[in-house]
Design a protein around this motif. Structure first.
Motif, PDB file in Angstrom:
ATOM      1  N   LYS A   1       0.790  -1.153  -0.079  1.00 48.63           N
ATOM      2  CA  LYS A   1       0.060  -0.083  -0.057  1.00 48.63           C
ATOM      3  C   LYS A   1       0.828   1.323  -0.034  1.00 48.63           C
ATOM      4  O   LYS A   1       0.349   2.209  -0.183  1.00 48.63           O
ATOM      5  CB  LYS A   1      -1.021   0.022   1.128  1.00 48.63           C
ATOM      6  CG  LYS A   1      -2.152  -0.892   1.137  1.00 48.63           C
ATOM      7  CD  LYS A   1      -2.985  -0.323   0.239  1.00 48.63           C
ATOM      8  CE  LYS A   1      -4.555  -1.070  -0.040  1.00 48.63           C
ATOM      9  NZ  LYS A   1      -4.435  -2.044  -1.021  1.00 48.63           N
ATOM     10  N   ILE A   2       2.060   1.066   0.065  1.00 49.62           N
ATOM     11  CA  ILE A   2       2.929   2.249   0.136  1.00 49.62           C
ATOM     12  C   ILE A   2       3.795   2.143  -1.082  1.00 49.62           C
ATOM     13  O   ILE A   2       4.220   3.003  -1.934  1.00 49.62           O
ATOM     14  CB  ILE A   2       3.841   2.474   1.266  1.00 49.62           C
ATOM     15  CG1 ILE A   2       2.989   2.800   2.522  1.00 49.62           C
ATOM     16  CG2 ILE A   2       4.921   3.410   1.200  1.00 49.62           C
ATOM     17  CD1 ILE A   2       3.577   2.956   3.855  1.00 49.62           C
ATOM     18  N   HIS A   3       4.426   0.845  -1.107  1.00 48.61           N
ATOM     19  CA  HIS A   3       5.139   0.413  -2.356  1.00 48.61           C
ATOM     20  C   HIS A   3       4.536  -0.741  -3.245  1.00 48.61           C
ATOM     21  O   HIS A   3       4.194  -1.744  -2.418  1.00 48.61           O
ATOM     22  CB  HIS A   3       6.434  -0.031  -1.959  1.00 48.61           C
ATOM     23  CG  HIS A   3       7.505   0.822  -1.269  1.00 48.61           C
ATOM     24  ND1 HIS A   3       7.503   0.946   0.111  1.00 48.61           N
ATOM     25  CD2 HIS A   3       8.340   2.058  -1.832  1.00 48.61           C
ATOM     26  CE1 HIS A   3       8.370   2.154   0.284  1.00 48.61           C
ATOM     27  NE2 HIS A   3       8.821   2.804  -0.751  1.00 48.61           N
ATOM     28  N   LYS A   4       4.431  -0.608  -4.488  1.00 42.98           N
ATOM     29  CA  LYS A   4       3.886  -1.713  -5.192  1.00 42.98           C
ATOM     30  C   LYS A   4       4.907  -2.055  -6.124  1.00 42.98           C
ATOM     31  O   LYS A   4       5.736  -1.545  -6.912  1.00 42.98           O
ATOM     32  CB  LYS A   4       2.588  -1.005  -5.954  1.00 42.98           C
ATOM     33  CG  LYS A   4       2.154  -2.257  -6.903  1.00 42.98           C
ATOM     34  CD  LYS A   4       0.804  -1.876  -7.675  1.00 42.98           C
ATOM     35  CE  LYS A   4       0.168  -3.082  -8.444  1.00 42.98           C
ATOM     36  NZ  LYS A   4       0.807  -3.446  -9.592  1.00 42.98           N
ATOM     37  N   ILE A   5       5.536  -3.672  -6.085  1.00 38.16           N
ATOM     38  CA  ILE A   5       6.184  -4.151  -6.658  1.00 38.16           C
ATOM     39  C   ILE A   5       5.749  -5.109  -7.781  1.00 38.16           C
ATOM     40  O   ILE A   5       5.045  -5.989  -7.524  1.00 38.16           O
ATOM     41  CB  ILE A   5       7.112  -4.810  -5.851  1.00 38.16           C
ATOM     42  CG1 ILE A   5       7.425  -4.256  -4.393  1.00 38.16           C
ATOM     43  CG2 ILE A   5       8.431  -5.197  -6.581  1.00 38.16           C
ATOM     44  CD1 ILE A   5       8.190  -3.113  -4.732  1.00 38.16           C
ATOM     45  N   ASP A   6       6.339  -4.829  -9.129  1.00 37.55           N
ATOM     46  CA  ASP A   6       6.022  -5.673 -10.038  1.00 37.55           C
ATOM     47  C   ASP A   6       7.076  -6.524 -10.439  1.00 37.55           C
ATOM     48  O   ASP A   6       8.241  -5.669 -10.609  1.00 37.55           O
ATOM     49  CB  ASP A   6       5.736  -4.855 -11.379  1.00 37.55           C
ATOM     50  CG  ASP A   6       4.064  -4.314 -11.289  1.00 37.55           C
ATOM     51  OD1 ASP A   6       3.694  -3.252 -11.579  1.00 37.55           O
ATOM     52  OD2 ASP A   6       2.962  -5.224 -11.037  1.00 37.55           O
ATOM     53  N   THR A   7       6.668  -7.783 -10.805  1.00 31.83           N
ATOM     54  CA  THR A   7       7.878  -8.647 -11.130  1.00 31.83           C
ATOM     55  C   THR A   7       8.001  -8.987 -12.618  1.00 31.83           C
ATOM     56  O   THR A   7       6.828  -9.381 -12.951  1.00 31.83           O
ATOM     57  CB  THR A   7       8.018  -9.608 -10.214  1.00 31.83           C
ATOM     58  OG1 THR A   7       7.829  -9.289  -9.055  1.00 31.83           O
ATOM     59  CG2 THR A   7       9.346 -10.567 -10.362  1.00 31.83           C
ATOM     60  N   LEU A   8       8.954  -8.850 -13.349  1.00 27.30           N
ATOM     61  CA  LEU A   8       9.183  -9.336 -14.562  1.00 27.30           C
ATOM     62  C   LEU A   8      10.396 -10.037 -14.867  1.00 27.30           C
ATOM     63  O   LEU A   8      11.561  -9.581 -14.516  1.00 27.30           O
ATOM     64  CB  LEU A   8       8.811  -8.104 -15.741  1.00 27.30           C
ATOM     65  CG  LEU A   8       8.751  -8.453 -16.995  1.00 27.30           C
ATOM     66  CD1 LEU A   8       7.870  -7.614 -17.721  1.00 27.30           C
ATOM     67  CD2 LEU A   8      10.146  -8.063 -17.828  1.00 27.30           C
ATOM     68  N   VAL A   9      10.449 -10.985 -15.647  1.00 22.85           N
ATOM     69  CA  VAL A   9      11.745 -11.922 -15.846  1.00 22.85           C
ATOM     70  C   VAL A   9      11.789 -11.773 -17.498  1.00 22.85           C
ATOM     71  O   VAL A   9      10.842 -12.129 -18.266  1.00 22.85           O
ATOM     72  CB  VAL A   9      11.840 -13.106 -15.335  1.00 22.85           C
ATOM     73  CG1 VAL A   9      10.752 -14.087 -16.026  1.00 22.85           C
ATOM     74  CG2 VAL A   9      13.357 -13.721 -15.974  1.00 22.85           C
TER      75      VAL A   9
END
Lengths: 378, 207
Positions: free
Chosen positions: B189-197
């Motif tokens: 809710k403060i940092h949103k992390i998207d992951t991609l390889v």
């Protein structure tokens, strides 16, 4: 070092991808047990499609169509690189049948491809061609005969990967001395890339020093995760996949050769138990069509009565692929085994799952069964 | 430990930064393990996120990641970090083979005004768990790294951020025509992390 951490005039592909909010389907994760990893990696969107399609009859039909078309492309190719359409077809089969397995016809097409070009000078040093051979070897019970064949016919001898693959296989069979010789042979021939070969040898050497006794299969477990994914499925790679299960090895080792050893023991019970003897016999009788016909006719009956203990992934998921069989073509089942490319190609074309499975079984047992006797190493 | 700095289900900026940098540390370890960048036996198993996670025992890598994490926390708290990428390269040729891209969206209001947010810790952990599982499962489609590899970490920050002492400016080390797979995301809710390889395409056709 160049300037700028975020100097992006145009968006890099990853940012673009994320901004587009494209979602990658997660079939790959849901069905990961059904996926046989490929050394070259897979395209995830194709993988997801393939996994979806095996539950969908419409898509299955189109898979069949695709395969026919690719095979036709092989026949009709006019260009100057006849290996190319074969590779396209192989790649497609790998993508379309993520689980691999005997009904996919993957082993059959490897075999047909290598057999088509084995005498061709043009492809002797072709890395792509060699890779097909190596993938074929991975799928066969006793790959040593394939490596010997390649050596005798001078195929791939300038490539480091041949020696690495061969030595890996020998190592998994605890033939350390021979593996050592193979590495040295490759180095003495300046196989390329040489650094990669030397690097692999160093690691192999370190492993061999650590081995207590050369007999235990247990020692295989102490090996480092092999970098040569292609031939030996080291634990590093195996952690997350379920390839053919090995009943022979009690521990968690999944060296590719071991599960396939089971395969050899189970099928073709009427053959000699000793692998090398089997090979010798088949060389001599290779030309005799009657003999081959007999095998083809005998096997179905054995099959229906035989229960396989090993949970070979292909076998389990095969039930879903079996429906793949094109019903209309069952009657066109080719009985003649003229041995010519034409008829076996037709066999592939009509895509009868049963045929493919049968042929795959035979090939795994005896990878060079269709080769003319004079081509085989003495 | 994140749970020490974060009060029950209230997430502070500092807490979120800690969660994210800790996540990155574990993710990096998992990648190095699963992709075989370092030998299996140099890792030790610990419990984290409800999963068995592998951590390297290699002193060099350990301190590298530890330093990294404190720097990341600092940047995250200042809302200055936009992306962090773990790059895997061939040792022999330096060619980039794989990129693990973690993109960060920061709630600027939190940075500016120092407010906090609310979210269940459990849920955050579940989200992170899902990502970790995917990382481990990714060998399903990733090409085999059959040569010795090295790794590097790239941080994408605001342009005006001074380059810290142990870092250097770098080119983005992109892969040409990559295959890309988006993995799960997590959000404090403060940092949103998207992951991609992203990884190099199939090379069967190469001679």
């Amino acid at each position: 070092m160049e300037e700028g951490q975020i100097q992006i005039e145009r968006l890099d592909p990853e940012t673009e991808f994320l901004l587009s909010k494209r979602q990658t389907g997660n079939e790959w994760e849901l069905f990961k047990e059904n996926v046989r990893p490929l050394k070259r990696g897979r395209k995830v969107h194709l993988l997801n499609e393939a996994l979806k399609s095996h539950n969908d009859n419409q898509l299955k039909k189109s898979l069949l169509e695709n395969r026919r078309r690719l095979i036709e492309a092989i026949d009709e190719y006019q260009g100057d690189d006849p290996l190319h359409p074969w590779l396209e077809c192989i790649k497609w089969v790998q993508e379309a049948f993520p689980m691999g397995g005997d009904y996919s016809g993957l082993v059959v097409i490897y075999e047909q491809c290598v057999r088509t070009f084995w005498h061709s000078d043009r492809y002797k040093d072709d890395l792509r061609y060699l890779k097909v051979w190596l993938e074929y070897a991975e799928n066969c019970g006793d790959a040593e005969i394939i490596y010997s064949f390649l050596e005798a016919n001078e195929i791939g001898k300038t490539h480091a990967v041949y020696y690495i693959s061969y030595a890996s296989h020998l190592e998994s069979k605890n033939k350390m001395k021979l593996a050592n010789e193979i590495y040295n042979l490759g180095i003495s021939r300046n196989a390329q890339p040489l650094e990669k070969l030397k690097d692999s040898y160093r690691k192999y050497f370190a492993r061999s020093m650590r081995r207590p006794k050369p007999t235990d299969e247990d020692t295989v477990e102490k090996r480092l995760p092999g970098r040569s994914f292609g031939t030996v499925l080291s634990r590093g790679e195996n952690r997350m996949q379920t390839t053919e299960n090995s009943d022979l090895v009690k521990k968690n080792v999944r060296a590719h050769a071991t599960p396939l050893t089971i395969f050899k023991d189970i099928s073709n019970v009427d053959r000699q138990p000793d692998a090398s003897k089997t090979d010798l016999n088949s060389w001599r009788t290779l030309g005799a069509r009657a003999e081959r016909n007999k095998e083809n006719n005998a096997i179905p009956t054995k099959w229906t009565t035989y229960k396989k203990p090993g949970s070979i992934t292909g076998g389990i998921t095969a039930s879903s692929i079996e429906v793949f069989v094109d019903e209309e073509c069952e009657e066109i089942h080719k009985r003649n085994n003229e041995g010519g490319d034409k008829s076996s190609m037709l066999q592939l074309r009509h895509g009868d799952g049963q045929d493919l499975k049968k042929e795959t079984e035979l090939l795994r047992e005896n990878p060079l069964r269709n080769f003319p006797p004079n081509s085989l190493p003495r | 430990m994140a749970s020490k700095t974060v009060a029950k289900d209230i997430i502070t900026l500092r807490g979120s930064a800690a969660i994210v940098s800790e996540f990155f540390g574990y993710a990096a370890n998992s990648i190095l393990y699963n992709r075989g960048v370092y030998p299996e036996e140099s890792f030790v198993k610990v419990k984290k996120y409800g999963l068995p996670m592998l951590l390297t025992q290699d002193e060099g890598v350990k301190s590298f990641i530890a330093n990294l994490n404190s720097q990341l926390s600092e940047w995250l708290e200042a809302g200055q970090l936009h992306r962090i990428v773990l790059v895997i390269m061939s040792k022999a040729t330096n060619e980039v083979l794989e990129r693990w891209n973690f993109t960060i969206e920061t709630d600027s209001e939190v940075v500016e005004k120092g407010v906090s947010r609310e979210k269940s810790d459990k849920e955050i952990m579940r989200e992170i768990q899902a990502i970790m599982r995917q990382i481990a499962s990714s060998i399903t489609y990733l090409p085999c790294l059959d040569e010795a590899c090295v790794f590097d970490v790239l941080a994408y920050t605001d342009k005006d951020v001074a380059v810290p002492f142990t870092w250097i400016e770098s080119d983005p080390k992109l892969i040409a025509n990559p295959q890309m797979v988006k993995l799960h995301s997590f959000d404090t809710k403060i940092h949103k992390i998207d992951t991609l390889v992203s990884y190099k395409n199939d090379e069967w056709d190469e001679q």
